[in-house]
Design a protein around this motif. Sequence first.
Motif, PDB file in Angstrom:
ATOM      1  N   LEU A 200      -3.725  -0.009  -6.499  1.00 39.21           N
ATOM      2  CA  LEU A 200      -2.318  -0.302  -6.756  1.00 39.21           C
ATOM      3  C   LEU A 200      -2.245  -1.388  -7.822  1.00 39.21           C
ATOM      4  O   LEU A 200      -2.964  -2.382  -7.739  1.00 39.21           O
TER       5      LEU A 200
ATOM      6  N   THR B  15       0.952  -6.090 -10.574  1.00 39.67           N
ATOM      7  CA  THR B  15       2.295  -6.488 -10.993  1.00 39.67           C
ATOM      8  C   THR B  15       2.988  -5.326 -11.702  1.00 39.67           C
ATOM      9  O   THR B  15       2.327  -4.410 -12.211  1.00 39.67           O
TER      10      THR B  15
ATOM     11  N   VAL C  12       9.878  -4.416 -12.141  1.00 42.31           N
ATOM     12  CA  VAL C  12      10.604  -3.523 -11.233  1.00 42.31           C
ATOM     13  C   VAL C  12      11.927  -3.050 -11.817  1.00 42.31           C
ATOM     14  O   VAL C  12      12.393  -1.959 -11.496  1.00 42.31           O
TER      15      VAL C  12
ATOM     16  N   MET D 206       5.177   3.415  -3.403  1.00 36.93           N
ATOM     17  CA  MET D 206       6.405   2.715  -3.781  1.00 36.93           C
ATOM     18  C   MET D 206       7.225   3.599  -4.710  1.00 36.93           C
ATOM     19  O   MET D 206       6.706   4.118  -5.686  1.00 36.93           O
TER      20      MET D 206
ATOM     21  N   ILE E 119      13.567  -0.558  -4.079  1.00 38.92           N
ATOM     22  CA  ILE E 119      12.167  -0.158  -3.910  1.00 38.92           C
ATOM     23  C   ILE E 119      12.045   0.464  -2.526  1.00 38.92           C
ATOM     24  O   ILE E 119      12.336  -0.179  -1.515  1.00 38.92           O
TER      25      ILE E 119
ATOM     26  N   LEU F 119       9.499   1.582   0.202  1.00 38.63           N
ATOM     27  CA  LEU F 119       8.105   1.288   0.537  1.00 38.63           C
ATOM     28  C   LEU F 119       7.621   2.162   1.683  1.00 38.63           C
ATOM     29  O   LEU F 119       8.339   2.350   2.669  1.00 38.63           O
TER      30      LEU F 119
ATOM     31  N   CYS G 267       7.109  -8.396 -11.184  1.00 37.55           N
ATOM     32  CA  CYS G 267       7.044  -8.635  -9.740  1.00 37.55           C
ATOM     33  C   CYS G 267       5.600  -8.434  -9.268  1.00 37.55           C
ATOM     34  O   CYS G 267       4.936  -7.484  -9.691  1.00 37.55           O
ATOM     35  N   ASN G 268       5.135  -9.304  -8.381  1.00 34.98           N
ATOM     36  CA  ASN G 268       3.788  -9.171  -7.828  1.00 34.98           C
ATOM     37  C   ASN G 268       3.845  -8.176  -6.666  1.00 34.98           C
ATOM     38  O   ASN G 268       4.296  -8.508  -5.571  1.00 34.98           O
ATOM     39  N   LEU G 269       3.404  -6.944  -6.904  1.00 34.55           N
ATOM     40  CA  LEU G 269       3.465  -5.886  -5.892  1.00 34.55           C
ATOM     41  C   LEU G 269       2.563  -6.180  -4.705  1.00 34.55           C
ATOM     42  O   LEU G 269       2.901  -5.848  -3.565  1.00 34.55           O
ATOM     43  N   TRP G 270       1.426  -6.804  -4.945  1.00 35.96           N
ATOM     44  CA  TRP G 270       0.507  -7.106  -3.849  1.00 35.96           C
ATOM     45  C   TRP G 270       1.143  -8.077  -2.859  1.00 35.96           C
ATOM     46  O   TRP G 270       0.950  -7.959  -1.657  1.00 35.96           O
TER      47      TRP G 270
ATOM     48  N   VAL H  64       4.347  -8.324  -2.237  1.00 39.61           N
ATOM     49  CA  VAL H  64       5.353  -7.550  -1.508  1.00 39.61           C
ATOM     50  C   VAL H  64       4.683  -6.771  -0.376  1.00 39.61           C
ATOM     51  O   VAL H  64       5.145  -6.787   0.775  1.00 39.61           O
TER      52      VAL H  64
END
Length: 178
Positions: A6, A9, A12, A49, A61, A63, A116-119, A121
Motif C-alpha cells: 500500500l 501517502t 486524497v 481504499m 474514503i 475503507l 495524507c499518510n495512508l498508513w 489512517v
Amino acid sequence: MLSEPLPATLDVRKAAARGVSVKGVIQPSDLSRFRELLADDKGSIAVDMAFNKDDQEHYVIGLDIRADVTVTCQRCLQSMPLHVHAVNSLGVVWTDSQAATLPGHLEPLIVEEPPCNLWEVVEEELMLALPTFSYHDTEECRRGTLAFTDEAPDEPAPVDKPNPFDVLVQLKPGEKKI
C-alpha cells in the motif's frame, strides 16, 4: 491475497476527484503503534481504499481493512491468531469546523496538508477495531495452562486444636466454668 504494498501517502483530494481505488498490503511491523499491541510481527494487513466525492461534494474514503495478526490471550498469556476486519467511511476535511459539518455517517479525517499518510489512517482504524481483550476458547486456554500447574500437595487432615478464645469464656460474668 494482495501482494502489492500500500502506498504510504496519497493526495486524497486528487484521488477523490478522480474516483481512484487503492489496494495493497502492509506488514504489522510497519505500523509502530499497532505493533505494540501485538504478540509478534507475524501476519499481514490487506487494505482496500476507495476515494470519491459524495452528492454533497464531500471527499470520502471508503475503507475495508482485513488483518491476520497474533495477539496475546489475556487468560493464559499465550499468543493466539486474530482476524481483524474494519470497514468505515471517512469524510476528509481540513479543519475542525469542517469536521463538525460532516453528515453523521462519515467519520472525520482531518488532513491539514496533502499528502495524507495512508498508513496512519490504517493504523488508527485497526487500533479501534481490535477487541479490548482477546481470549482463546476456554478449553484451549485450559490445555495450555495445564502444563504449568502441579497437582495439589497432599495436605494432612486438620488437627483439632483447642480454641485460644475458650479462656475468655471463663472471664465472662455469669458463665463460669469450673
